[in-house]
Design a protein around this motif. Structure first.
Motif, PDB file in Angstrom:
ATOM      1  N   VAL A 196       0.833  -1.207   0.000  1.00  0.00           N
ATOM      2  CA  VAL A 196       0.000   0.000   0.000  1.00  0.00           C
ATOM      3  C   VAL A 196       0.868   1.257   0.000  1.00  0.00           C
ATOM      4  CG1 VAL A 196      -1.729   1.313   1.285  1.00  0.00           C
ATOM      5  CG2 VAL A 196      -1.957  -1.166   1.080  1.00  0.00           C
ATOM      6  N   ALA A 197       1.912   1.277   0.826  1.00  0.00           N
ATOM      7  CA  ALA A 197       2.792   2.449   0.891  1.00  0.00           C
ATOM      8  C   ALA A 197       3.497   2.676  -0.444  1.00  0.00           C
ATOM      9  CB  ALA A 197       3.811   2.282   2.013  1.00  0.00           C
ATOM     10  N   ALA A 198       3.957   1.599  -1.074  1.00  0.00           N
ATOM     11  CA  ALA A 198       4.652   1.738  -2.354  1.00  0.00           C
ATOM     12  C   ALA A 198       3.718   2.238  -3.448  1.00  0.00           C
ATOM     13  CB  ALA A 198       5.271   0.399  -2.751  1.00  0.00           C
ATOM     14  N   ARG A 199       2.460   1.833  -3.409  1.00  0.00           N
ATOM     15  CA  ARG A 199       1.490   2.366  -4.380  1.00  0.00           C
ATOM     16  C   ARG A 199       1.325   3.872  -4.206  1.00  0.00           C
ATOM     17  NH1 ARG A 199      -3.666  -1.807  -4.953  1.00  0.00           N
ATOM     18  NH2 ARG A 199      -2.469  -3.696  -5.431  1.00  0.00           N
ATOM     19  N   GLU A 200       1.381   4.340  -2.959  1.00  0.00           N
ATOM     20  CA  GLU A 200       1.221   5.767  -2.697  1.00  0.00           C
ATOM     21  C   GLU A 200       2.324   6.572  -3.384  1.00  0.00           C
ATOM     22  OE1 GLU A 200       1.134   8.456   1.319  1.00  0.00           O
ATOM     23  OE2 GLU A 200      -0.163   6.681   1.229  1.00  0.00           O
ATOM     24  N   PHE A 201       3.513   5.965  -3.502  1.00  0.00           N
ATOM     25  CA  PHE A 201       4.619   6.629  -4.176  1.00  0.00           C
ATOM     26  C   PHE A 201       4.754   6.186  -5.637  1.00  0.00           C
ATOM     27  CE2 PHE A 201       5.716   7.027   0.301  1.00  0.00           C
ATOM     28  CZ  PHE A 201       6.052   8.371   0.370  1.00  0.00           C
ATOM     29  N   GLU A 202       3.714   5.551  -6.138  1.00  0.00           N
ATOM     30  CA  GLU A 202       3.610   5.168  -7.548  1.00  0.00           C
ATOM     31  C   GLU A 202       4.764   4.269  -7.990  1.00  0.00           C
ATOM     32  OE1 GLU A 202       2.955   8.583  -9.985  1.00  0.00           O
ATOM     33  OE2 GLU A 202       1.264   9.291  -8.782  1.00  0.00           O
ATOM     34  N   ALA A 203       5.170   3.370  -7.115  1.00  0.00           N
ATOM     35  CA  ALA A 203       6.175   2.373  -7.489  1.00  0.00           C
ATOM     36  C   ALA A 203       5.570   1.381  -8.471  1.00  0.00           C
ATOM     37  CB  ALA A 203       6.671   1.636  -6.248  1.00  0.00           C
ATOM     38  N   SER A 204       6.402   0.822  -9.316  1.00  0.00           N
ATOM     39  CA  SER A 204       5.922  -0.155 -10.296  1.00  0.00           C
ATOM     40  C   SER A 204       5.465  -1.426  -9.596  1.00  0.00           C
ATOM     41  CB  SER A 204       7.036  -0.491 -11.285  1.00  0.00           C
ATOM     42  OG  SER A 204       8.078  -1.207 -10.634  1.00  0.00           O
ATOM     43  N   SER A 205       4.607  -2.172 -10.262  1.00  0.00           N
ATOM     44  CA  SER A 205       4.126  -3.435  -9.680  1.00  0.00           C
ATOM     45  C   SER A 205       5.279  -4.407  -9.475  1.00  0.00           C
ATOM     46  CB  SER A 205       3.052  -4.055 -10.581  1.00  0.00           C
ATOM     47  OG  SER A 205       3.576  -4.309 -11.891  1.00  0.00           O
ATOM     48  N   HIS A 206       6.265  -4.364 -10.365  1.00  0.00           N
ATOM     49  CA  HIS A 206       7.430  -5.243 -10.234  1.00  0.00           C
ATOM     50  C   HIS A 206       8.207  -4.919  -8.965  1.00  0.00           C
ATOM     51  CE1 HIS A 206      10.913  -7.663 -11.264  1.00  0.00           C
ATOM     52  NE2 HIS A 206      11.694  -6.589 -11.141  1.00  0.00           N
ATOM     53  N   LEU A 207       8.443  -3.636  -8.708  1.00  0.00           N
ATOM     54  CA  LEU A 207       9.184  -3.243  -7.508  1.00  0.00           C
ATOM     55  C   LEU A 207       8.391  -3.579  -6.252  1.00  0.00           C
ATOM     56  CD1 LEU A 207      11.534  -1.897  -6.079  1.00  0.00           C
ATOM     57  CD2 LEU A 207      10.418   0.311  -6.461  1.00  0.00           C
TER      58      LEU A 207
END
Length: 515
Positions: A196-207
């Motif tokens: 959830v946190a990584a989505r907030e920073f628009e990280a790729s699905s792979h990362l």
């Protein structure tokens, strides 16, 4: 994140210990419980160290190899792939209703602030919605191996703080939800928060998937390392930031630099600096807190006296030598302070004490303790620690943290349970927004390893290692990566429902919230 991440009903004491309350759970969860009739192998798995009223030093414990094998056999009952599925059950309650239930008993004037903070983002919502995730986790497959769980082991509840020797260490740092439950509940909350946190920073699905699998791999590897070690070695280990590696994981250059910068900032979070920022020196009256409404506000004389009386009772829960040290201080001022996201609305006070001079300052946080989010679904801590929620929090923190605050204790104020700890105490964070891709993966792996170390202090490391497998066994990591992705979708949907409830007037948020 700096854009190297692409922006784009509790059982009775006499009943056999269970991971979950059977009356609340569906059949697929009950099938994962360790039942006595399953044989000698199951009985080799040690119950979590939550309370030992009498020690039998004549009884030999099963070998770690035997317990590892018993844990491995649990995979036949609950295969790894079962942990990957998440679909909201038809009977799932309205998440907004579950959150409304947690507002009961809180200070009503602060509830709109809590609502506003939770509404900011899906990650902020996840942080404040421990009760929602507790209901969901109780409906997932269970390994049947219990530990003392943190109960709220999301990525922002790992942080820096000072040890009694003034070393800066990295560890779990929030224990309001601590109880006894399945170890994987903590790991699932951690990986869901990473996603959830990584989505907030628009990280790729792979990362995002790499980071989640790194957290699971760190947990697996550390548990394998700890399984054959002596209990004393497990208990005395702490992750000091001045070590070449933390939890056996050597950081890359970017992660090391971020860690050292964060540690230096944390070291400045001491009593003297806090006094300079938050104190107002008055010639006749001495130090007083600077008001910063609604975050920091003064309290009436009656409440002040009640808090001071509570601190005097708190001193009785300290070891005698620390009680003697505390007796050299006196309370100068007390204020109400709003903290966190999930804790907003609970009664939290900060006390300023002075000792040898008015520059010898000590800050104590006096925080109301409420029932843990998982309490409806697990048998929990031993009964003696369920009678006072503040004692439960402090006992759980002492069990899980390798280098704890020497001034931890508990008290009662106006018939409400509280716990007490030092304020600041060189506390700091590793900001997610400052991480690169490589450091995000490194810290995810490190937090998984730190969680394993905490669980190994109270649970059966050998059995968990046998069940979870090594970090070269990717089945569990892949399953939990699937879980994290699916549950992140759920959290985003719940967050939208929460914001819709605000727009509809069902929930009141602070007026300056941009909806």
């Amino acid at each position: 994140m700096r854009v190297k991440m692409s922006r784009a009903p509790v059982p009775s004491e006499e009943t056999p210990p269970r991971s979950l309350d059977r009356d609340l759970l569906p059949e697929h969860v009950l099938a994962a419980e360790p039942l006595a009739e399953e044989g000698a192998a199951e009985r080799l798995i040690l119950e979590p160290l939550a309370d030992v009223s009498h020690i039998n030093l004549r009884k030999r414990q099963p070998s770690w190899e035997a317990r590892h094998s018993a844990g491995e056999s649990r995979r036949e009952v609950t295969p790894h792939h079962l942990h990957g599925a998440w679909k909201a059950p038809d009977e799932r309650p309205d998440p907004v209703h579950l959150i409304e239930q947690t507002h009961i008993g809180r200070q009503a004037w602060l509830v709109p602030l809590r609502v506003a903070r939770m509404a900011r983002s899906p990650f902020a919502f996840l942080r404040g919605a421990a009760s929602v995730m507790a209901w969901d986790l109780a409906r997932t497959p269970c390994s049947g191996i219990r530990v003392v769980i943190d109960g709220d082991a999301h990525i922002s509840n790992f942080g820096l703080f000072g040890s009694p020797q003034h070393d800066i260490v990295l560890d779990l740092n929030d224990f309001d939800e601590v109880t006894v439950g399945p170890w994987e509940w903590d790991l699932k909350r951690l990986v869901a928060s990473i996603e959830v946190a990584a989505r907030e920073f628009e990280a790729s699905s792979h990362l995002r998937r790499q980071a989640v699998m790194a957290a699971v791999g760190g947990y697996q590897r550390k548990m394998i390392d700890l399984a054959p070690q002596g209990s004393l070695d497990v208990w005395r280990y702490s992750a000091r930031v001045d070590q070449a590696d933390l939890c056996g994981l050597e950081p890359d250059a970017e992660s090391r630099n971020l860690l050292l910068r964060s540690a230096e900032k944390a070291r400045k979070n001491n009593n003297q600096n806090l006094l300079a920022r938050s104190g107002d020196r008055r010639l006749q009256d001495g130090w007083r807190f600077k008001e910063e409404p609604p975050i920091l506000t003064h309290i009436d004389a009656e409440t002040r006296d009640a808090v001071i009386a509570g601190l005097e009772r708190y001193a009785e829960t300290l070891p005698r030598e620390r009680r003697f040290m505390l007796s050299r201080y006196h309370v100068v001022d007390v204020a109400h302070r709003v903290v966190g996201i999930g804790s907003v609305g609970t009664r939290t006070y900060i006390a300023l004490l002075c000792g040898n001079s008015d520059q010898d300052a000590l800050f104590l946080q006096v925080k109301e303790a409420v029932k843990p989010a998982h309490s409806p679904y697990v048998s929990g801590m031993p009964k003696v620690y369920q009678e006072h929620e503040g004692e439960r929090v402090i006992y759980g923190q002492r069990l899980l943290q390798a280098a704890g605050d020497p001034l931890l204790g508990w008290t009662t104020i106006s018939d409400r349970p509280f716990y007490v700890r030092q304020m600041r105490n060189m506390k700091g964070e590793i900001p997610i927004g400052s991480m690169t891709e490589s450091s995000f993966i490194y810290f995810s792996r490190l937090y998984g390893a730190l969680l394993a170390r905490a669980h190994a202090r109270t649970g059966d490391a050998a059995a968990i290692a046998g069940y979870s497998g090594g970090d070269d066994d990717s089945e569990l990591a892949n399953a939990l990566a699937d879980w994290a992705s699916a549950y992140a979708d759920q959290s985003e949907a719940d967050h939208q429902a929460f914001r819709a409830a605000i727009q509809a007037g069902r929930l009141k948020a602070e007026e300056d919230l941009d909806l």
